[in-house]
Design a protein around this motif. Structure first.
Motif, PDB file in Angstrom:
ATOM      1  N   ARG A  80       0.761  -1.138  -0.247  1.00  0.00           N
ATOM      2  CA  ARG A  80       0.192   0.168   0.351  1.00  0.00           C
ATOM      3  C   ARG A  80       1.108   1.694   0.324  1.00  0.00           C
ATOM      4  N   ALA A  81       1.602   0.601   0.527  1.00  0.00           N
ATOM      5  CA  ALA A  81       2.784   2.119   1.013  1.00  0.00           C
ATOM      6  C   ALA A  81       3.746   2.787  -0.857  1.00  0.00           C
ATOM      7  N   LEU A  82       3.769   1.828  -1.787  1.00  0.00           N
ATOM      8  CA  LEU A  82       4.324   2.077  -2.428  1.00  0.00           C
ATOM      9  C   LEU A  82       3.505   2.705  -3.592  1.00  0.00           C
ATOM     10  N   MET A  83       2.360   2.676  -3.065  1.00  0.00           N
ATOM     11  CA  MET A  83       1.211   3.106  -4.380  1.00  0.00           C
ATOM     12  C   MET A  83       1.456   4.655  -3.466  1.00  0.00           C
ATOM     13  N   LYS A  84       1.403   5.693  -3.095  1.00  0.00           N
ATOM     14  CA  LYS A  84       1.760   6.820  -2.535  1.00  0.00           C
ATOM     15  C   LYS A  84       1.962   7.531  -3.098  1.00  0.00           C
ATOM     16  N   LYS A  85       2.065   8.520  -3.154  1.00  0.00           N
ATOM     17  CA  LYS A  85       2.633  10.049  -3.719  1.00  0.00           C
ATOM     18  C   LYS A  85       3.920   9.923  -3.244  1.00  0.00           C
ATOM     19  N   ASP A  86       4.359  10.025  -2.111  1.00  0.00           N
ATOM     20  CA  ASP A  86       4.738  10.653  -1.178  1.00  0.00           C
ATOM     21  C   ASP A  86       5.914   9.628  -1.056  1.00  0.00           C
ATOM     22  N   PHE A  87       5.974   8.307  -1.418  1.00  0.00           N
ATOM     23  CA  PHE A  87       6.887   7.148  -0.936  1.00  0.00           C
ATOM     24  C   PHE A  87       8.129   7.473  -1.096  1.00  0.00           C
ATOM     25  N   ASP A  88       8.904   7.120   0.531  1.00  0.00           N
ATOM     26  CA  ASP A  88      10.106   7.349   0.206  1.00  0.00           C
ATOM     27  C   ASP A  88      11.454   6.416   0.613  1.00  0.00           C
ATOM     28  N   LEU A  89      11.510   5.333   0.357  1.00  0.00           N
ATOM     29  CA  LEU A  89      12.582   4.678   1.122  1.00  0.00           C
ATOM     30  C   LEU A  89      13.383   4.692   2.282  1.00  0.00           C
ATOM     31  N   ASN A  90      13.568   5.744   2.034  1.00  0.00           N
ATOM     32  CA  ASN A  90      14.300   6.933   3.271  1.00  0.00           C
ATOM     33  C   ASN A  90      13.561   6.994   4.191  1.00  0.00           C
ATOM     34  N   PHE A  91      12.008   7.166   4.782  1.00  0.00           N
ATOM     35  CA  PHE A  91      11.373   7.904   5.737  1.00  0.00           C
ATOM     36  C   PHE A  91      11.426   6.652   6.246  1.00  0.00           C
ATOM     37  N   PRO A  92      11.095   6.917   7.796  1.00  0.00           N
ATOM     38  CA  PRO A  92      10.901   5.758   8.558  1.00  0.00           C
ATOM     39  C   PRO A  92       9.848   4.539   8.548  1.00  0.00           C
ATOM     40  N   ALA A  93      10.088   3.532   8.393  1.00  0.00           N
ATOM     41  CA  ALA A  93       9.270   2.481   8.542  1.00  0.00           C
ATOM     42  C   ALA A  93       7.612   2.380   9.036  1.00  0.00           C
ATOM     43  N   ILE A  94       8.214   3.539  10.419  1.00  0.00           N
ATOM     44  CA  ILE A  94       6.696   3.706  11.050  1.00  0.00           C
ATOM     45  C   ILE A  94       5.851   4.303  10.635  1.00  0.00           C
ATOM     46  N   THR A  95       6.263   5.229   9.088  1.00  0.00           N
ATOM     47  CA  THR A  95       5.164   5.443   8.907  1.00  0.00           C
ATOM     48  C   THR A  95       4.282   5.087   7.524  1.00  0.00           C
TER      49      THR A  95
END
Length: 152
Positions: A80-95
């Motif tokens: 589901r996160a991959l579908m978000k416009k602001d997805f970022d691998l560097n964000f904390p996983a808890i996001t």
């Protein structure tokens, strides 16, 4: 019936049977306690994905600096996160994680009752915590199925 022979009596004579499993096997008998995929709140998503893959549960458990269980990142959360416009691998996983997920504390709960919780909540993994909400183990639906556990 005349002799007062109950399900529990039958199960005690046949503990390996389906009734015995239903009445005697507890969470503590099946939960995993070693090499759990646990990360901290600050862990970047790209590191969480590595831990998720190594843990082979399709999930990482997220704790705060005191080891208190805070969130769970499942492979479904990741998709589901991959579908978000602001997805970022560097964000904390808890996001991208599920905050305050279902967990359980009583390790004496029958495994068949735990299966009911897992199926009702539509989850694959039930984290087990102590009274301070620190993770002591996990119970995966596959562990229950492989043990021959069925719902009550």
């Amino acid at each position: 019936e005349k002799r007062g022979f109950k399900h529990e009596d039958f199960a005690s004579f046949h503990p390996g049977g389906s009734l015995g499993k239903k009445l005697f096997i507890k969470i503590s008998d099946l939960m995993r306690t070693d090499h759990l995929p646990i990360i901290s709140e600050e862990t970047p998503l790209k590191e969480a994905i590595v831990v998720m893959s190594e843990g082979k549960l399709g999930t990482v458990l997220i704790t705060d600096e005191d080891g208190v269980f805070k969130a769970l990142l499942s492979d479904g959360d990741l998709r589901r996160a991959l579908m978000k416009k602001d997805f970022d691998l560097n964000f904390p996983a808890i996001t991208y994680a599920t905050l305050h997920p279902t967990s359980y504390q009583d390790t004496d709960l029958l495994a068949s009752d735990a299966l009911e919780i897992i199926e009702t909540k539509r989850i694959q993994l039930l984290p087990i915590t102590d009274e301070d909400r620190k993770i002591i183990g996990v119970l995966h639906i596959h562990d229950l199925i492989n043990a021959g556990i069925k719902r009550n």
